[in-house]
Each structure stands twice: as C-alpha cells, then as structure tokens.
Design an enzyme around this catalytic site. Sequence first.
Site, PDB file in Angstrom:
ATOM      1  N   HIS A 252     -18.567 -14.110   6.190  1.00 22.63           N
ATOM      2  CA  HIS A 252     -17.697 -15.272   6.290  1.00 22.63           C
ATOM      3  C   HIS A 252     -18.334 -16.421   7.059  1.00 22.63           C
ATOM      4  O   HIS A 252     -17.774 -17.522   7.139  1.00 22.63           O
ATOM      5  CB  HIS A 252     -16.385 -14.839   6.965  1.00 22.63           C
ATOM      6  N   LYS A 254     -20.469 -19.613   8.105  1.00 24.75           N
ATOM      7  CA  LYS A 254     -20.801 -20.858   7.395  1.00 24.75           C
ATOM      8  C   LYS A 254     -21.754 -21.655   8.288  1.00 24.75           C
ATOM      9  O   LYS A 254     -21.341 -22.287   9.242  1.00 24.75           O
ATOM     10  CB  LYS A 254     -19.523 -21.633   7.084  1.00 24.75           C
ATOM     11  N   HIS A 479      -8.604 -25.854   6.621  1.00 23.00           N
ATOM     12  CA  HIS A 479      -9.408 -24.654   6.441  1.00 23.00           C
ATOM     13  C   HIS A 479     -10.243 -24.437   7.700  1.00 23.00           C
ATOM     14  O   HIS A 479     -10.922 -23.440   7.851  1.00 23.00           O
ATOM     15  CB  HIS A 479     -10.308 -24.788   5.201  1.00 23.00           C
ATOM     16  N   LYS A 481     -10.782 -23.522  11.628  1.00 23.56           N
ATOM     17  CA  LYS A 481     -10.171 -22.543  12.506  1.00 23.56           C
ATOM     18  C   LYS A 481     -10.553 -22.908  13.936  1.00 23.56           C
ATOM     19  O   LYS A 481     -11.739 -23.069  14.263  1.00 23.56           O
ATOM     20  CB  LYS A 481     -10.663 -21.126  12.203  1.00 23.56           C
TER      21      LYS A 481
END
Length: 596
Positions: A252, A254, A479, A481
């Site tokens: 996950h 990025k 999107h 966090k």
Amino acid sequence: MHRATHSQESNHGKWTLSSSDDEPEESGKPSRSPTGASLDPLPRYSCSEARKASHKRKANPVSFEEEEQGTRQSPVKKLKLDKDDSGWCLSSSDDESKPSQKIKAEREGPGRKPRPPQTQDDERGQSTSGQDKYKTPSDSQDPWDLLHAGEPFCFYLTKVRGIKPKYNFGALHIKDILSPLYGTLESSVQFNYCIDVPWLVKQYPEEFRKKPLLVVHGEKQESKAKLHEAAHPYEHIRLCQAKLDIAFGTHHTKMMLLLYKEGLRVVIHTSNLIHGDWDQKTQGIWLSPLYRRIQEGASISAGESATNFRADLISYLASYNSPTLREWMEIIKQHDLSETRAYLVGSTPGRFQGVEREKWGHLRLRKLLREHTTPVPGQQDWPVIGQFSSIGSMGADKTKWLHSEFRESLGTLGKGAKADIPLHLIYPSVDNVRTSLEGYPAGGSLPYGIQTAQKQPWLHSYFHRWKAETSGRSSAMPHIKTYMRTSPDFQELAWFLVTSANLSKAAWGCFEKSGAQMFIRSYELGVLFLPSAFGSETGTFSVKENIYAKSENPQSAFPVPYDLPPERYSGKDRPWVWNIPYVNAPDTHGNIWCPS
C-alpha cells in the site's frame, strides 16, 4: 490460513462473511460484486472491487430520473442493523437527506441530463470529458513559488479539477512533481498499490518517458500477469514484486524515488498511480528537498539528518529483500539527506520481536513520540484525530485494539503517564460522497464494506464528517490519511502524520503473544512532523487557519488540510459503505449508486 466463512442472505444480496479480522482495506479481489455480478467494463489496471464498481458506474451511470420513473426495478429495500447507542443504521436510502437545492436545480434545469464523471484519458493523455485540463506546471504559478508554498514542512495537497483556482494555489499535480523544471531525470522508482502503466508513462515529460523506471508493486497471479502485460510495450520499465506472504496483506506504500543529474528527491504521498486519484480527490504529498551527491572521501556518517531519515529509508527498502532495490539503497547512501526534518514511519509485513518490535507500525510511531516529544502541563488530555479513507475490522468492541494498543501509541507524549484521551475519527458520510465533485463514484475510493461495518456498529459513534471549507476542498473526497494530536481548542498540534496507512490492524499492526510480538500484514509509509525538529519554542505547532495565507511564524504554523474542530455526525448521518445501493437521492451528476 484456514478461514471459516458462512453466507448471509439479505435485501442487498448474498454476502460471504469472513472470520478474518484483518481483511485489507483495498484488497485486489476478483472482480465480483457482493451479489456475484461481474463488474464490467473493468479498468485497464488491477485494483479493488470498490474501484471497479466506481469505474463501472462512471462508464454506465444510472440516473435518478430513470429510477424515479420506474424504468428500472429498484435494486434495494431497506436494511437495518439492530439498534445501538449511536443511532446508526445501514439504510439503502430511506433516511437519506433530500436533494439539496443546488443539486435539484442542476437536475431539473432546462434540457439537463445526467452527465457521467470523467472516466479515463484518451491517447493524448487528455480527458475525454472535455472539461478543464491540467497544465504543467500548475497553471501559471512559478515552479519555485510552488515549492516555496509548502515550506518549511514540504507538505502539499494535490491539485483538484473543478474548484476555484485560489484553492489550488501551492497544490501539485503528478506532472508538476515530474517536471523537468525540478531536475534532469535519469531514472526513477514508483512504489504503489494501484498502477495504470500507460497513464503513468504519460505523466512523465516527453524527454523523460524512456528513462529507466522501476515499478514496485504487490500484484499476484492474474493481477500480476495483467500488470506485466501492460508494462510489456515499454522497454524502459522494470517490475519489482513486493513479497506478501501473509494473507490479506497489501503493498500500500506510495513513494517515488527520483534520481536527477543534479541529485535525488524522495516523494511520499497518498495517491494511487491512476487518473482518478490525481483528478478530484484530496491527497497529501511530502516532497523532499533536492539531495545533492556527497563529496567523494566524506565520512560514512555524512549526509544523515537529525531525524535519522536516510538510515530509516534504507532500512525500509532493505525489508523488501530485493536485489533491484539494493541498487537504490546504494544510491541513497551517496546523497546528502541532512536537510530532512521529517521522521519516517513505515510498516512492513512480518512478526517482530525484541528490538525489531518497535521498528514498524504503530509501535514505531509510539517510539518516536516517546523519544522526541515533551509533554507540557495539561497536554496529557489532548485529543487524537484520525482521518482515513478505509476501515478494517476493529474487533467486537473498542477495547480489542482501538482503545488499547493503538490509542496508547497515538496518545504517547514523552515518557509521561498515559491519559484516557478523546478520540475523533474523520470519515466521509453518505451525504459527503453524494454531494462531492465526483458524486457517488467517489465512494469507490472509500472501500468500507458492509461485511465489516455490520460487525462494528460501536465504531461509528466516533465518526465525524469530512469538512474542508477553508481549503475549498469539502467536495473533493479524501484519499489522504492523517493522524494528529491536538489541543482541546484545536489551535495547537503536538504532532502531525501523513501516511498511506488507513485505520486497520493490517496497516498499523497488532500485538501477539501478550504484547511481546508485533504482527503486520501490509507495506505502508508516511512522514511524521514533530515540533522539536522545526525549532518550535513551545513544543507545539499552531494550526494554520488559512492554509493559503503567508504565516508570520511559518516554522510553527501547520497547514492542516481540513477544518477544525471536527464536526460530529448528526443523527441522520451514516458512514459511506461502498457495496450497498443508494437510490432515493441523486448525486451531483443526477445519478444513483448501484454497485452490483
């Protein structure tokens, strides 16, 4: 791993409920809806079921008028959970708020027809919708002004199509990040979860499109074959598969590593490498300074920062155990990262004991907060705010993980005693999604499923709406966090974290063996901002009320990307659940949501 499953019939179709508490929030599962229907047409990249449903609805929207006139059979009747203290229930739409005047006017205007949101790029990399296009670099802003706007934190939001230009000031698109104005690119690495290879190639300036590109991914089996097929036409692209040997784990993270003729840059962000994530969503970016190459003959410790960022980044890359990434570890060692003032907070899959136990996940955050913060009088009671775009299984009640190990980590300040601190969780409501720029399809990036939501109705009493009016981004669904510790009046911050990690045990880790072992399923990465690293005399950041205004004391004013104080759900608000229909109120495009 053996998993016990059973089926449950309901008005929303047949669900398979898993006994696993840690199903990933963006798992790449087969392209089937909750009712078993194939989600076609599918995007050209592998991604979660929720995103595939979103892609289908964008390509084939179902209009509210069509539903009203009865030309389609209603796909839903109302579903309710047992009553709970929060008053929260899962309803298809009976309790949905009525269409706002703005939406109603749009829907009833002369000759008005539902318009599907933009779906994908055409061959020239431009929108097929005919709406405004991005320029490179962003609008007419000077590229150095763009970088200056994020100083001293190097923290930016992504540019959003469809909002007022002033709210995109200082925001970046991926084309800005890859612009030749910031360096002469020689090679790069892209770490990500969801990757559209042809789209990604088009984001690089033409002169860099054949430079060596390494893509680090977590795809397996059919999804891996699909990614390899997409990358095959591009001779300059190599693929590196992250090892995911633990069930339900995801890659996950990025991150971009950009090697220039002039130096090296690290970019840690929250966007998937697909068009939709860089179009009308609120995303976060940490863009490092340009790291110059270290002089030959310099000491081995040269180039390290006070935050130990270089060693921590190399340690994170080492966790992949990849010969290809070892080449990049050597490149990082050759550069001077001493200007870095952020701390790295990562997760990697595995079971960790002893000194390794505090190396990753929420215990890594706890360790940094214990060692690099100092509580001031009254600070023990400061609340924690968590903001995220997906949710995993929290357990049967708050004591199982959220209010025990996780809150203790986020509530750490120095070596002081832990208090029973308040916890505020920000997650978009159904109405947030319905009235967003994208409408209901925005919910494809908020993959909180009915299977998980039904098991934890207690959690929803903590929820607050997504609200970002001061930044002009209330309609751009998050999107991003973020997690932070704030004063009771929400004017000061003890720390701030932007990360890829959603609210899940898979991402943050959970204790095993009575706390002696930390168990993590997924790769995640974020950066932590601590006042001590930025010379704050008070030990706190002030909250920057207008994130676009110049601050008199920029060292201590942090640009929180949403409004404070957080706004608690009203009695009618419900958290967005992606895999149930919403048919009684239209979204901003005049459409309803039928995920099957």
